[in-house]
Design an enzyme around this catalytic site. Structure first.
Site, PDB file in Angstrom:
ATOM      1  N   ASP A 199       0.868  -1.162   0.000  1.00  0.00           N
ATOM      2  CA  ASP A 199       0.000   0.000   0.000  1.00  0.00           C
ATOM      3  C   ASP A 199       0.919   1.230   0.000  1.00  0.00           C
ATOM      4  O   ASP A 199       2.091   1.133   0.372  1.00  0.00           O
ATOM      5  CB  ASP A 199      -0.868  -0.049   1.270  1.00  0.00           C
ATOM      6  CG  ASP A 199      -1.558   1.262   1.558  1.00  0.00           C
ATOM      7  OD1 ASP A 199      -2.253   1.772   0.662  1.00  0.00           O
ATOM      8  OD2 ASP A 199      -1.394   1.792   2.694  1.00  0.00           O
ATOM      9  N   ASP A 240      -0.096   5.110   0.905  1.00  0.00           N
ATOM     10  CA  ASP A 240      -0.275   6.110   1.960  1.00  0.00           C
ATOM     11  C   ASP A 240      -0.185   5.498   3.360  1.00  0.00           C
ATOM     12  O   ASP A 240      -0.888   4.529   3.683  1.00  0.00           O
ATOM     13  CB  ASP A 240      -1.645   6.801   1.810  1.00  0.00           C
ATOM     14  CG  ASP A 240      -1.736   7.645   0.534  1.00  0.00           C
ATOM     15  OD1 ASP A 240      -0.971   7.387  -0.408  1.00  0.00           O
ATOM     16  OD2 ASP A 240      -2.575   8.545   0.488  1.00  0.00           O
ATOM     17  N   ARG A 294     -14.699  12.862  -0.328  1.00  0.00           N
ATOM     18  CA  ARG A 294     -13.488  13.667  -0.119  1.00  0.00           C
ATOM     19  C   ARG A 294     -12.987  14.288  -1.423  1.00  0.00           C
ATOM     20  O   ARG A 294     -12.614  15.464  -1.451  1.00  0.00           O
ATOM     21  CB  ARG A 294     -12.384  12.804   0.516  1.00  0.00           C
ATOM     22  CG  ARG A 294     -12.600  12.545   2.004  1.00  0.00           C
ATOM     23  CD  ARG A 294     -11.580  11.569   2.539  1.00  0.00           C
ATOM     24  NE  ARG A 294     -11.770  10.252   1.937  1.00  0.00           N
ATOM     25  CZ  ARG A 294     -10.846   9.293   1.918  1.00  0.00           C
ATOM     26  NH1 ARG A 294      -9.667   9.500   2.450  1.00  0.00           N
ATOM     27  NH2 ARG A 294     -11.104   8.130   1.368  1.00  0.00           N
ATOM     28  N   SER A 345      -2.695   1.643  -4.366  1.00  0.00           N
ATOM     29  CA  SER A 345      -3.195   2.686  -3.481  1.00  0.00           C
ATOM     30  C   SER A 345      -4.636   3.065  -3.775  1.00  0.00           C
ATOM     31  O   SER A 345      -5.031   3.163  -4.940  1.00  0.00           O
ATOM     32  CB  SER A 345      -2.307   3.931  -3.653  1.00  0.00           C
ATOM     33  OG  SER A 345      -2.816   4.998  -2.899  1.00  0.00           O
ATOM     34  N   GLY A 346      -5.381   3.307  -2.717  1.00  0.00           N
ATOM     35  CA  GLY A 346      -6.709   3.890  -2.833  1.00  0.00           C
ATOM     36  C   GLY A 346      -6.587   5.396  -3.022  1.00  0.00           C
ATOM     37  O   GLY A 346      -7.577   6.111  -3.098  1.00  0.00           O
ATOM     38  N   LYS A 387      -7.720  -3.749  -4.971  1.00  0.00           N
ATOM     39  CA  LYS A 387      -6.343  -3.993  -4.494  1.00  0.00           C
ATOM     40  C   LYS A 387      -6.047  -5.496  -4.511  1.00  0.00           C
ATOM     41  O   LYS A 387      -4.981  -5.926  -4.963  1.00  0.00           O
ATOM     42  CB  LYS A 387      -6.161  -3.442  -3.078  1.00  0.00           C
ATOM     43  CG  LYS A 387      -5.955  -1.927  -3.024  1.00  0.00           C
ATOM     44  CD  LYS A 387      -5.749  -1.455  -1.584  1.00  0.00           C
ATOM     45  CE  LYS A 387      -4.991  -0.132  -1.551  1.00  0.00           C
ATOM     46  NZ  LYS A 387      -4.608   0.272  -0.196  1.00  0.00           N
ATOM     47  N   ASP A 407      -1.696  -0.817   5.949  1.00  0.00           N
ATOM     48  CA  ASP A 407      -1.985  -0.239   7.272  1.00  0.00           C
ATOM     49  C   ASP A 407      -3.475   0.025   7.510  1.00  0.00           C
ATOM     50  O   ASP A 407      -3.876   0.265   8.638  1.00  0.00           O
ATOM     51  CB  ASP A 407      -1.233   1.088   7.453  1.00  0.00           C
ATOM     52  CG  ASP A 407      -1.870   2.202   6.633  1.00  0.00           C
ATOM     53  OD1 ASP A 407      -1.802   2.128   5.392  1.00  0.00           O
ATOM     54  OD2 ASP A 407      -2.485   3.109   7.226  1.00  0.00           O
TER      55      ASP A 407
END
Ligand SMILES: [Mg+2]
Length: 273
Positions: A71, A73, A116, A160-161, A205, A228
């Site tokens: 991942d 971030d 967001r 990554s998201g 993912k 994470d």
């Protein structure tokens, strides 16, 4: 016989733990190994000594792995990029609160992302470059880990998201092999508040892990995945070895290996050299 990887050189603490489980100590270059016949609860030691310990997973062949997927971030890098972008719109705390809850698994990932990104509408694209240049750093030990994996001919995937702007720059600058993320929609040099294409969520993912296994003709059992947040759980579930790096409680609970205090280089301690 079990082997505890004690990711520190503090021999006094290692001796204490070893005494508690009638273990035998073996000093390695970067860490200490404790060989014991007993099964001890490592969580207690982690919390007591504020350092990292893991069992050497005897079900995983470290010498046979050829794919490491991380991942981005808060795992490979120090920030949540979307929170830093939001800072330029003076809405960092509002966005960061949603990010935090999404990563904890309290919110639907897709909806939280759409919400967001929508709040970023109208921001000039130059803020992406400023976030990348001024705020984004590889987490401690990350560069050493990347170099180590490359020296072992282990391919590195970044998923990554977050956004392709960052995964692609980082992959280029660090020489990573594969990357996948969301594409921010841009019009007239401004963020439109939308995402182009399908959202890279937890399932995407995991699909990326499957795809990279297929490309490299390897089994998912031989892959290491690090993350994470709650959106990393699906890919961690299908990998042979999952690493929780400074992770959310749900992720720590599910992972095979937990690094809570030290850097990413501690992942190297599991390899037998
Ligand atoms: Mg993350």
């Amino acid at each position: 016989m079990n082997t505890i990887i004690f990711h520190s050189q503090d021999i006094e603490i290692a001796r204490n733990i070893s005494r508690g489980c009638s273990g035998e100590i073996e000093s390695r270059k970067s860490h200490i190994r404790i060989h014991t016949n007993q099964l001890v609860d490592l969580t207690t030691y982690r919390e007591e000594y504020k350092l990292d310990l893991n069992y050497l997973p005897n079900y995983f062949d470290f010498s046979g792995t050829s794919l490491y997927i991380s991942d981005m971030d808060s795992t490979l890098i120090n920030i949540e990029c979307i929170d830093e972008i939001a800072d330029f719109a003076n809405i960092k705390s509002q966005i960061a609160d949603i990010t935090e809850r999404a990563m904890d698994g309290e919110l639907n990932f897709d909806l939280a992302l759409i919400e967001r990104v929508g709040l970023l509408e109208g921001l000039n694209v130059e803020v992406l470059e400023r976030v990348y240049k001024d705020r984004l750093q590889i987490n401690p030990g990350g560069k050493e880990l990347i170099n180590f994996l490359k020296s072992k001919s282990i391919k590195i995937g970044l998923v990554s998201g977050g956004f392709t702007y960052f995964t692609e720059q980082l992959s280029k600058d660090s020489g990573l092999d594969y990357s996948l993320a969301n594409t921010l929609s841009i019009k007239d040099e401004k963020l439109t508040g939308k995402i182009n294409g399908p959202i890279v969520n937890a399932t995407a993912k995991a699909d990326f892990v499957l795809e990279l296994c297929e490309i490299n003709s390897v089994s998912t059992d031989s892959v290491i995945v690090a993350g994470d947040g709650a959106n990393d759980l699906e890919m961690m579930d299908i990998a042979g070895l999952s690493v929780a790096y400074h992770a959310k409680p749900k992720v720590i609970k599910q992972a095979n290996v937990v690094i809570n205090y030290a850097g990413l280089d501690k992942i190297m301690d599991f390899f037998d050299d």
